[in-house]
Design a protein around this motif. Structure first.
Motif, PDB file in Angstrom:
ATOM      1  N   TYR A  60       0.837  -1.208   0.000  1.00  0.00           N
ATOM      2  CA  TYR A  60       0.000   0.000   0.000  1.00  0.00           C
ATOM      3  C   TYR A  60       0.868   1.253   0.000  1.00  0.00           C
ATOM      4  N   ASP A  61       1.871   1.296   0.875  1.00  0.00           N
ATOM      5  CA  ASP A  61       2.751   2.469   0.939  1.00  0.00           C
ATOM      6  C   ASP A  61       3.451   2.715  -0.397  1.00  0.00           C
ATOM      7  N   LYS A  62       3.886   1.642  -1.021  1.00  0.00           N
ATOM      8  CA  LYS A  62       4.584   1.768  -2.311  1.00  0.00           C
ATOM      9  C   LYS A  62       3.631   2.275  -3.387  1.00  0.00           C
ATOM     10  N   ALA A  63       2.403   1.763  -3.381  1.00  0.00           N
ATOM     11  CA  ALA A  63       1.406   2.197  -4.361  1.00  0.00           C
ATOM     12  C   ALA A  63       1.103   3.684  -4.213  1.00  0.00           C
ATOM     13  N   VAL A  64       0.989   4.157  -2.989  1.00  0.00           N
ATOM     14  CA  VAL A  64       0.709   5.576  -2.745  1.00  0.00           C
ATOM     15  C   VAL A  64       1.855   6.437  -3.259  1.00  0.00           C
ATOM     16  N   ARG A  65       3.081   6.044  -2.954  1.00  0.00           N
ATOM     17  CA  ARG A  65       4.243   6.829  -3.419  1.00  0.00           C
ATOM     18  C   ARG A  65       4.282   6.922  -4.933  1.00  0.00           C
ATOM     19  N   GLN A  66       3.975   5.818  -5.616  1.00  0.00           N
ATOM     20  CA  GLN A  66       3.990   5.823  -7.083  1.00  0.00           C
ATOM     21  C   GLN A  66       2.833   6.622  -7.659  1.00  0.00           C
ATOM     22  N   ALA A  67       1.654   6.515  -7.011  1.00  0.00           N
ATOM     23  CA  ALA A  67       0.469   7.225  -7.507  1.00  0.00           C
ATOM     24  C   ALA A  67       0.640   8.737  -7.427  1.00  0.00           C
ATOM     25  N   LEU A  68       1.415   9.206  -6.462  1.00  0.00           N
ATOM     26  CA  LEU A  68       1.642  10.644  -6.311  1.00  0.00           C
ATOM     27  C   LEU A  68       2.255  11.262  -7.562  1.00  0.00           C
ATOM     28  N   LYS A  69       3.013  10.476  -8.309  1.00  0.00           N
ATOM     29  CA  LYS A  69       3.699  10.975  -9.507  1.00  0.00           C
ATOM     30  C   LYS A  69       2.735  11.256 -10.649  1.00  0.00           C
ATOM     31  N   TYR A  70       1.562  10.628 -10.617  1.00  0.00           N
ATOM     32  CA  TYR A  70       0.642  10.702 -11.755  1.00  0.00           C
ATOM     33  C   TYR A  70      -0.687  11.363 -11.397  1.00  0.00           C
ATOM     34  N   THR A  71      -0.763  11.987 -10.235  1.00  0.00           N
ATOM     35  CA  THR A  71      -2.013  12.599  -9.788  1.00  0.00           C
ATOM     36  C   THR A  71      -1.799  14.041  -9.349  1.00  0.00           C
ATOM     37  N   VAL A  72      -2.908  14.740  -9.187  1.00  0.00           N
ATOM     38  CA  VAL A  72      -2.904  16.116  -8.674  1.00  0.00           C
ATOM     39  C   VAL A  72      -3.834  16.153  -7.462  1.00  0.00           C
ATOM     40  N   ASN A  73      -3.488  16.950  -6.471  1.00  0.00           N
ATOM     41  CA  ASN A  73      -4.314  17.087  -5.260  1.00  0.00           C
ATOM     42  C   ASN A  73      -4.611  15.725  -4.614  1.00  0.00           C
ATOM     43  N   PHE A  74      -3.592  14.885  -4.544  1.00  0.00           N
ATOM     44  CA  PHE A  74      -3.748  13.563  -3.919  1.00  0.00           C
ATOM     45  C   PHE A  74      -3.941  13.747  -2.412  1.00  0.00           C
ATOM     46  N   ASN A  75      -5.022  13.164  -1.887  1.00  0.00           N
ATOM     47  CA  ASN A  75      -5.365  13.375  -0.485  1.00  0.00           C
ATOM     48  C   ASN A  75      -5.803  12.050   0.137  1.00  0.00           C
ATOM     49  N   ILE A  76      -5.064  11.616   1.153  1.00  0.00           N
ATOM     50  CA  ILE A  76      -5.501  10.449   1.923  1.00  0.00           C
ATOM     51  C   ILE A  76      -6.520  10.949   2.940  1.00  0.00           C
ATOM     52  N   MET A  77      -7.784  10.686   2.679  1.00  0.00           N
ATOM     53  CA  MET A  77      -8.852  11.191   3.537  1.00  0.00           C
ATOM     54  C   MET A  77      -8.898  10.453   4.869  1.00  0.00           C
ATOM     55  N   GLY A  78      -8.397   9.213   4.872  1.00  0.00           N
ATOM     56  CA  GLY A  78      -8.355   8.478   6.120  1.00  0.00           C
ATOM     57  C   GLY A  78      -7.861   7.061   5.921  1.00  0.00           C
ATOM     58  N   GLU A  79      -7.170   6.549   6.923  1.00  0.00           N
ATOM     59  CA  GLU A  79      -6.719   5.153   6.961  1.00  0.00           C
ATOM     60  C   GLU A  79      -7.317   4.531   8.218  1.00  0.00           C
ATOM     61  N   TYR A  80      -7.961   3.384   8.068  1.00  0.00           N
ATOM     62  CA  TYR A  80      -8.727   2.831   9.178  1.00  0.00           C
ATOM     63  C   TYR A  80      -8.854   1.327   9.042  1.00  0.00           C
ATOM     64  N   LYS A  81      -9.520   0.721   9.982  1.00  0.00           N
ATOM     65  CA  LYS A  81      -9.711  -0.727   9.972  1.00  0.00           C
ATOM     66  C   LYS A  81     -10.999  -1.085   9.240  1.00  0.00           C
ATOM     67  N   LYS A  82     -10.888  -2.013   8.318  1.00  0.00           N
ATOM     68  CA  LYS A  82     -12.056  -2.476   7.558  1.00  0.00           C
ATOM     69  C   LYS A  82     -13.106  -3.039   8.525  1.00  0.00           C
ATOM     70  N   ASN A  83     -14.364  -2.663   8.276  1.00  0.00           N
ATOM     71  CA  ASN A  83     -15.443  -3.109   9.155  1.00  0.00           C
ATOM     72  C   ASN A  83     -16.714  -3.252   8.328  1.00  0.00           C
ATOM     73  N   ASP A  84     -16.815  -4.346   7.562  1.00  0.00           N
ATOM     74  CA  ASP A  84     -17.919  -4.477   6.610  1.00  0.00           C
ATOM     75  C   ASP A  84     -18.977  -5.492   7.050  1.00  0.00           C
ATOM     76  N   LYS A  85     -19.013  -5.820   8.336  1.00  0.00           N
ATOM     77  CA  LYS A  85     -20.051  -6.731   8.814  1.00  0.00           C
ATOM     78  C   LYS A  85     -21.380  -5.989   8.901  1.00  0.00           C
ATOM     79  N   VAL A  86     -22.414  -6.566   8.312  1.00  0.00           N
ATOM     80  CA  VAL A  86     -23.730  -5.929   8.325  1.00  0.00           C
ATOM     81  C   VAL A  86     -24.513  -6.425   9.526  1.00  0.00           C
TER      82      VAL A  86
END
Length: 277
Positions: free
Chosen positions: A251-277
């Motif tokens: 994930y960290d590597k993907a973010v670093r690479q994506a920064l090169k090809y995007t504008v206004n890149f913003n990590i709105m939040g990092e959290y624990k997945k919780n998809d139980k209904v």
């Protein structure tokens, strides 16, 4: 004595937002009632609440697009998520019989989710209200003996109504996803394995595909992508993406690479997945 966590909700007590807040935080919280999603953001910004819980998508109605804009503009941190099964019940004052009903009231989206039920009862006039729980509260306060509300069990319990018909929603697998927001991006969430990010790309062939492939190459799963136009700029879009991973390094590597090809890149939040209904 420790003060209870204050959670801003859109709607009043016993609304689905409060039910979702109880599911995520537990029952020992103080809910702050707000008339709009924008007001929940203002309450959090003014430190009149510790968190906001905000609906972001429904499995039938789709994404709540204005809420993406609110999160980005207020620059809040997404620190969690919770899914809530939407179960809709018909409720009335004690003693009211189904044959007495002339009117049914609820939030417009809730009413749309119950059209199949009311198709069989054309004599019942459907009236739109501002909030599911508010409709139940009105029946209680005004002692309406010819009206039913469509709301959750929490509303029936709080406002002393009897459920006269359960689960009247057309789709029994309906759920809403809520995001937990906090006005502090410096606070670290433990055990993160999911993130909500926002970015723009240049307007040329393959620009978005390039960014998405970066995440795929690092085994980062894209669970959602939502586009919204940038106001005042033709052909410019914000892309809101949810990603999940098993390997933090990827994930960290993907973010670093994506920064090169995007504008206004913003990590709105990092959290624990919780998809139980």
């Amino acid at each position: 004595m420790k003060k209870p966590t204050r959670v801003a909700i859109q709607g009043i007590k016993a609304s689905f937002h409060e039910e979702a807040a109880f599911k995520f935080f537990g029952n020992d919280i103080q809910t702050v009632e707000c008339s709009s999603f924008k007001q929940t953001c203002e309450v959090l910004e003014n430190k009149e609440a510790d968190y906001v819980i905000m609906a972001i998508e429904n499995s039938i109605a789709g994404s709540l697009l204005p809420n993406y804009t609110l999160i980005r503009e207020y620059n809040f941190a997404v620190v969690g998520e919770v899914y809530l099964a939407i179960q809709l019940h018909l409720m009335a004052l004690p003693g009211v019989k189904f044959k007495d009903i002339k009117f049914a009231t609820s939030h417009p989206i809730a009413l749309r989710q119950c059209v199949d039920f009311f198709y069989d009862f054309p004599h019942i006039q459907v009236i739109e209200g501002s909030d599911t729980a508010a409709c139940a509260k009105k029946i209680k306060e005004e002692q309406l003996t010819d009206t039913v509300a469509i709301a959750n069990t929490l509303a029936a319990e709080l406002y002393g109504l009897n459920i006269i018909e359960r689960r009247i929603e057309s789709n029994k697998k309906n759920f809403t996803r809520f995001l937990i927001l906090k006005d502090d991006k410096s606070e670290q969430v433990k055990e993160i394995n999911k993130a909500s990010i926002c970015f723009q790309v240049s307007n040329h062939v393959g620009a978005l595909s390039k960014v998405l492939n970066i995440f795929a190459e690092q085994q980062v799963n894209l669970t959602k992508i939502q586009s919204m136009p940038v106001l005042g700029k033709r052909n410019d879009y914000y892309f809101y993406v949810d990603v999940e991973w098993n390997n933090m390094e990827g994930y960290d590597k993907a973010v670093r690479q994506a920064l090169k090809y995007t504008v206004n890149f913003n990590i709105m939040g990092e959290y624990k997945k919780n998809d139980k209904v």
